[in-house]
Enzyme design. Structure first.
Site, short mmCIF file in Angstrom:
data_model
loop_
_atom_site.label_atom_id
_atom_site.label_comp_id
_atom_site.label_asym_id
_atom_site.label_seq_id
_atom_site.Cartn_x
_atom_site.Cartn_y
_atom_site.Cartn_z
NE ARG A 173 -9.97 -4.12 0.05
CZ ARG A 173 -9.26 -3.09 0.52
NH1 ARG A 173 -9.85 -1.97 0.90
NH2 ARG A 173 -7.95 -3.18 0.59
CG HIS A 226 -8.18 1.13 -3.64
ND1 HIS A 226 -7.59 -0.02 -3.16
CD2 HIS A 226 -8.80 1.69 -2.55
CE1 HIS A 226 -7.82 -0.14 -1.87
NE2 HIS A 226 -8.55 0.90 -1.47
NE ARG A 230 -3.56 2.11 2.90
CZ ARG A 230 -4.85 2.20 2.55
NH1 ARG A 230 -5.40 1.21 1.87
NH2 ARG A 230 -5.58 3.25 2.86
CB CYS A 251 -13.70 2.38 -1.01
SG CYS A 251 -12.87 3.97 -1.03
CD GLN A 281 -12.85 -0.86 -1.54
OE1 GLN A 281 -12.12 -0.76 -0.56
NE2 GLN A 281 -14.06 -1.39 -1.49
CG ASP A 299 -12.83 7.53 -2.47
OD1 ASP A 299 -13.00 7.29 -1.26
OD2 ASP A 299 -11.73 7.39 -3.03
#
Length: 307
Positions: A292, A128, A101, A264, A131, A224
């Site tokens: 996830r 991402h 990450r 998310c 996700q 988001d």
């Protein structure tokens, strides 16, 4: 050649389906796959703070019979004295896979080029993809087949979630609409890639500035945070520029009556989404957060089988 998962289009349509099918099986029977029995170790590296990514990968690796080795770059040589390529060569001698990450996509690409074990993008500034596997799994659970569904993303068009929705949605054969103010546009190269993929899967890509036009008649509405990590100093400007793209009950009324709402997380209620939407009956954010775990487990199983 080692398979990695650095961007959503590292999977083709059939491969994406295969992973989502496996994710459904793993959700129904959590411990059915043990490819990391030994236990083998997976390095999970964090440049950024995390809740869902850290928990889902740590639990998922353990579920698959392995040992999650959580590494903070603040307490390692990566990003300081050591390059991503050197770190990759060190880790491949001891771990079964590398999860990272991070900020720049280039670091992930450098690491993948210099190791024989799978590298997984757990989030970068540009994409991402893990996700998106969870989001697609969630939509499938609630709406069935993905192909032909229409999804609208509202807000910051330069967001990593937008780039992943463009690529993963096109790969799934979905109709993807992105609504954003002109100063926050997606990376042109990603749009071109998504359009190319959509032409082969029956999906489509539409870029808009009008949020009402974007959500009208859609199956899924997504947003988001307006202020991603590293952009906190831009908050006042971003809130002013993106205010018209807040997902409200009034805006959701233009979507299908049974449209889903996804986010998310973490969410700023009252900014990109109204509290009565994210906490309302159309919201499936908690399924999305749980998924996830199942989607990433399926991805790891699949990648380990390819290599």
């Amino acid at each position: 050649m080692t398979r990695h998962f650095l961007r959503d289009d590292d999977l083709n349509h059939l491969e994406q389906l295969e992973i989502l099918d496996l994710a459904e099986k793993l959700k129904a029977d959590r411990y059915r796959e043990k490819p990391l029995a030994g236990p083998q170790t997976v390095a999970v590296i964090f440049d950024k703070s995390s809740t869902r990514t850290r928990v889902s990968f740590a639990v998922g690796i353990a579920d698959l019979g392995g040992n999650p080795l959580i590494i903070s770059t603040a307490n390692s040589q990566l990003g300081g004295k050591e390059t991503a390529s050197d770190t990759a060569r060190v880790l491949e001698r001891q771990v079964a896979a590398i999860v990272w990450r991070t900020y720049g996509q280039a670091g992930l690409e450098e690491m993948a080029l210099n190791t024989t074990v799978p590298v997984i993008n757990a989030l970068s500034d540009d994409f991402h993809p893990c996700q998106l596997l969870a989001d697609l799994l969630t939509i499938r659970e609630h709406r069935g087949a993905l192909k032909g569904l229409t999804i609208a993303f509202l807000g910051d068009g330069s967001d990593n979630m937008v780039h992943s929705y463009l690529l993963a949605g096109a790969t799934a054969g979905m109709h993807v609409r992105i609504a954003f103010p002109s100063e926050f546009e997606p990376l042109p190269g990603v749009v071109v890639d998504a359009e190319r993929i959509a032409a082969t899967t029956g999906g489509s890509i539409t870029l808009l500035t009008d949020p009402v036009e974007a959500v009208t008649g859609v199956d899924v509405v997504v947003t988001d945070t307006w202020v991603s990590m590293g952009k906190e100093e831009e908050k006042a400007h971003r809130v002013a520029a993106l205010r018209d793209y807040q997902v409200t009950t009034e805006l959701m009324a233009h979507a299908k009556a049974d449209a889903l709402f996804l986010h998310c997380l973490p969410a700023d209620r009252g900014y990109e989404v109204a509290a009565d939407v994210i906490d309302g009956p159309q919201s499936v954010i908690w399924d999305e957060a749980e998924n996830r775990l199942h989607a990433q487990k399926a991805l790891m199983v699949w990648l380990l089988q390819q290599n």
